[in-house]
Design a protein around this motif. Structure first.
Motif, mmCIF file in Angstrom:
data_model
loop_
_atom_site.group_PDB
_atom_site.id
_atom_site.type_symbol
_atom_site.label_atom_id
_atom_site.label_comp_id
_atom_site.label_asym_id
_atom_site.label_seq_id
_atom_site.Cartn_x
_atom_site.Cartn_y
_atom_site.Cartn_z
ATOM 1 N N ILE A 167 -19.606 30.753 -63.496
ATOM 2 C CA ILE A 167 -18.536 30.246 -62.632
ATOM 3 C C ILE A 167 -17.183 30.609 -63.219
ATOM 4 O O ILE A 167 -16.281 31.083 -62.520
ATOM 5 N N ASP A 168 -17.048 30.408 -64.525
ATOM 6 C CA ASP A 168 -15.788 30.719 -65.205
ATOM 7 C C ASP A 168 -15.440 32.195 -65.040
ATOM 8 O O ASP A 168 -14.304 32.560 -64.715
ATOM 9 N N MET A 169 -16.433 33.061 -65.265
ATOM 10 C CA MET A 169 -16.208 34.503 -65.162
ATOM 11 C C MET A 169 -15.853 34.903 -63.728
ATOM 12 O O MET A 169 -14.910 35.676 -63.492
ATOM 13 N N LEU A 170 -16.586 34.353 -62.751
ATOM 14 C CA LEU A 170 -16.346 34.711 -61.355
ATOM 15 C C LEU A 170 -14.976 34.234 -60.876
ATOM 16 O O LEU A 170 -14.303 34.925 -60.102
ATOM 17 N N LEU A 171 -14.571 33.073 -61.338
ATOM 18 C CA LEU A 171 -13.251 32.575 -60.948
ATOM 19 C C LEU A 171 -12.147 33.459 -61.511
ATOM 20 O O LEU A 171 -11.136 33.711 -60.844
ATOM 21 N N ASP A 172 -12.342 33.940 -62.736
ATOM 22 C CA ASP A 172 -11.372 34.884 -63.308
ATOM 23 C C ASP A 172 -11.310 36.162 -62.477
ATOM 24 O O ASP A 172 -10.226 36.703 -62.206
ATOM 25 N N MET A 173 -12.497 36.645 -62.075
ATOM 26 C CA MET A 173 -12.548 37.854 -61.247
ATOM 27 C C MET A 173 -11.844 37.623 -59.915
ATOM 28 O O MET A 173 -11.078 38.471 -59.443
ATOM 29 N N TYR A 174 -12.106 36.469 -59.311
ATOM 30 C CA TYR A 174 -11.487 36.158 -58.018
ATOM 31 C C TYR A 174 -9.962 36.170 -58.137
ATOM 32 O O TYR A 174 -9.266 36.760 -57.307
ATOM 33 N N ASN A 175 -9.450 35.518 -59.179
ATOM 34 C CA ASN A 175 -7.997 35.464 -59.361
ATOM 35 C C ASN A 175 -7.404 36.847 -59.613
ATOM 36 O O ASN A 175 -6.302 37.162 -59.151
ATOM 37 N N ASP A 176 -8.152 37.699 -60.341
ATOM 38 C CA ASP A 176 -7.681 39.068 -60.582
ATOM 39 C C ASP A 176 -7.593 39.852 -59.276
ATOM 40 O O ASP A 176 -6.588 40.531 -59.004
ATOM 41 N N TYR A 177 -8.661 39.776 -58.461
ATOM 42 C CA TYR A 177 -8.658 40.490 -57.178
ATOM 43 C C TYR A 177 -7.582 39.934 -56.241
ATOM 44 O O TYR A 177 -6.960 40.683 -55.482
ATOM 45 N N LYS A 178 -7.377 38.626 -56.304
ATOM 46 C CA LYS A 178 -6.355 38.013 -55.454
ATOM 47 C C LYS A 178 -4.973 38.541 -55.812
ATOM 48 O O LYS A 178 -4.167 38.866 -54.932
ATOM 49 N N ARG A 179 -4.690 38.635 -57.110
ATOM 50 C CA ARG A 179 -3.386 39.162 -57.541
ATOM 51 C C ARG A 179 -3.211 40.614 -57.100
ATOM 52 O O ARG A 179 -2.137 41.017 -56.647
ATOM 53 N N LEU A 180 -4.282 41.407 -57.227
ATOM 54 C CA LEU A 180 -4.208 42.811 -56.811
ATOM 55 C C LEU A 180 -3.985 42.927 -55.305
ATOM 56 O O LEU A 180 -3.212 43.777 -54.843
ATOM 57 N N TYR A 181 -4.667 42.053 -54.546
ATOM 58 C CA TYR A 181 -4.499 42.086 -53.092
ATOM 59 C C TYR A 181 -3.070 41.710 -52.701
ATOM 60 O O TYR A 181 -2.471 42.326 -51.813
ATOM 61 N N GLU A 182 -2.521 40.696 -53.385
ATOM 62 C CA GLU A 182 -1.151 40.275 -53.088
ATOM 63 C C GLU A 182 -0.138 41.351 -53.466
ATOM 64 O O GLU A 182 0.897 41.500 -52.823
ATOM 65 N N LEU A 183 -0.453 42.129 -54.519
ATOM 66 C CA LEU A 183 0.463 43.186 -54.952
ATOM 67 C C LEU A 183 0.412 44.411 -54.054
ATOM 68 O O LEU A 183 1.444 44.972 -53.676
ATOM 69 N N PHE A 184 -0.825 44.839 -53.691
ATOM 70 C CA PHE A 184 -0.984 46.113 -52.988
ATOM 71 C C PHE A 184 -1.434 45.973 -51.537
ATOM 72 O O PHE A 184 -1.311 46.920 -50.759
ATOM 73 N N GLY A 185 -1.980 44.807 -51.174
ATOM 74 C CA GLY A 185 -2.375 44.571 -49.788
ATOM 75 C C GLY A 185 -3.554 45.400 -49.312
ATOM 76 O O GLY A 185 -3.757 45.544 -48.102
ATOM 77 N N GLU A 186 -4.348 45.944 -50.236
ATOM 78 C CA GLU A 186 -5.482 46.781 -49.836
ATOM 79 C C GLU A 186 -6.705 45.914 -49.521
ATOM 80 O O GLU A 186 -7.053 45.002 -50.273
ATOM 81 N N ASN A 187 -7.383 46.243 -48.409
ATOM 82 C CA ASN A 187 -8.534 45.455 -47.972
ATOM 83 C C ASN A 187 -9.695 45.504 -48.964
ATOM 84 O O ASN A 187 -10.549 44.620 -48.963
ATOM 85 N N THR A 188 -9.727 46.543 -49.789
ATOM 86 C CA THR A 188 -10.792 46.642 -50.799
ATOM 87 C C THR A 188 -10.798 45.413 -51.693
ATOM 88 O O THR A 188 -11.859 44.855 -51.998
ATOM 89 N N TYR A 189 -9.614 44.974 -52.102
ATOM 90 C CA TYR A 189 -9.521 43.804 -52.977
ATOM 91 C C TYR A 189 -9.906 42.532 -52.221
ATOM 92 O O TYR A 189 -10.519 41.629 -52.788
ATOM 93 N N ARG A 190 -9.566 42.484 -50.946
ATOM 94 C CA ARG A 190 -9.934 41.313 -50.139
ATOM 95 C C ARG A 190 -11.453 41.216 -49.997
ATOM 96 O O ARG A 190 -12.031 40.131 -50.064
ATOM 97 N N LYS A 191 -12.110 42.363 -49.816
ATOM 98 C CA LYS A 191 -13.568 42.378 -49.736
ATOM 99 C C LYS A 191 -14.193 41.919 -51.047
ATOM 100 O O LYS A 191 -15.191 41.198 -51.058
ATOM 101 N N LYS A 192 -13.603 42.352 -52.156
ATOM 102 C CA LYS A 192 -14.100 41.934 -53.465
ATOM 103 C C LYS A 192 -13.975 40.417 -53.629
ATOM 104 O O LYS A 192 -14.856 39.763 -54.198
#
Length: 209
Positions: A167-192
């Motif tokens: 859970i800890d690892m997945l939450l870190d991954m989620y937050n990383d992808y969320k930051r990338l999506y907010e920065l670049f707006g690419e749907n790939t990160y949203r899918k992740k």
């Protein structure tokens, strides 16, 4: 300019917005009358005449504020299990929420605040919607609460400890992808982000076994 008689000008003119001193009166002046040396005003959609000393100036925007209906969609509901940014693998349950509505002359916004209780020890916390990640709904939450493994039980089984680490690892991954999506707006990160949430839901189901 306001109406004038015998050297005394009316304080308000037709078209001015006024409010009553008891705040139950509000409206636009449509007629001005002088009766026995006193100024009286008729407001839009009102039959009464109001003395000048009963009224105070009001901004036209106040009329809009009085009529405003604010519709707020809450992303999280009572009983939902959530993760809070910055709290590692700790999980919380939503016990309340409120909206703080801010209105100024040139700006307006709403803040959504959630009241939370940490599953492992009941510690109370407030967080904004942006700080939360949805984990499970109320029905699944009830089963969560029956598991002592979520309350730092020293006899926690190895597989449960692994689940918490995942859970800890997945939450870190989620937050990383969320930051990338907010920065670049690419749907790939949203899918992740969605893929990570599915994995978290799978762990939730595992806890229910």
């Amino acid at each position: 300019m306001g109406a004038m008689t015998k050297g005394r000008m009316a304080k308000y003119k037709i078209g001015d917005y006024v409010t009553g001193r008891n705040e139950e009166i509000f409206g636009k002046i449509v007629n001005v009358h002088l009766v026995e040396g006193q100024w009286f005003y008729r407001l839009h959609n009102r039959e009464e005449l109001y003395r000048e000393d009963q009224l105070s100036p009001a901004d036209e925007d106040a009329e809009l504020a009085q009529k405003e209906n604010v519709h707020i969609d809450y992303r999280f509901q009572f009983g939902d299990i959530v993760h809070v940014k910055g709290y590692g693998s700790d999980l919380f349950v939503v016990i309340g929420f409120r909206a703080e509505i801010w209105r100024y002359k040139n700006s307006a916004w709403e803040d959504l605040i959630y009241e939370l209780s940490r599953l492992k020890d009941g510690e109370w916390l407030e967080a904004t919607e942006e700080e939360l990640v949805y984990i499970a709904d109320e029905q699944k939450a009830k089963k969560f609460l029956l598991h002592p493994q979520l309350r730092n039980n020293p006899t926690q089984k190895p597989e449960r400890k692994k689940d918490m680490a995942d859970i800890d690892m997945l939450l870190d991954m989620y937050n990383d992808y969320k930051r990338l999506y907010e920065l670049f707006g690419e749907n790939t990160y949203r899918k992740k982000m969605k893929e990570v949430l599915k994995k978290l839901e799978a762990i939730v189901r595992h806890f229910q076994k």
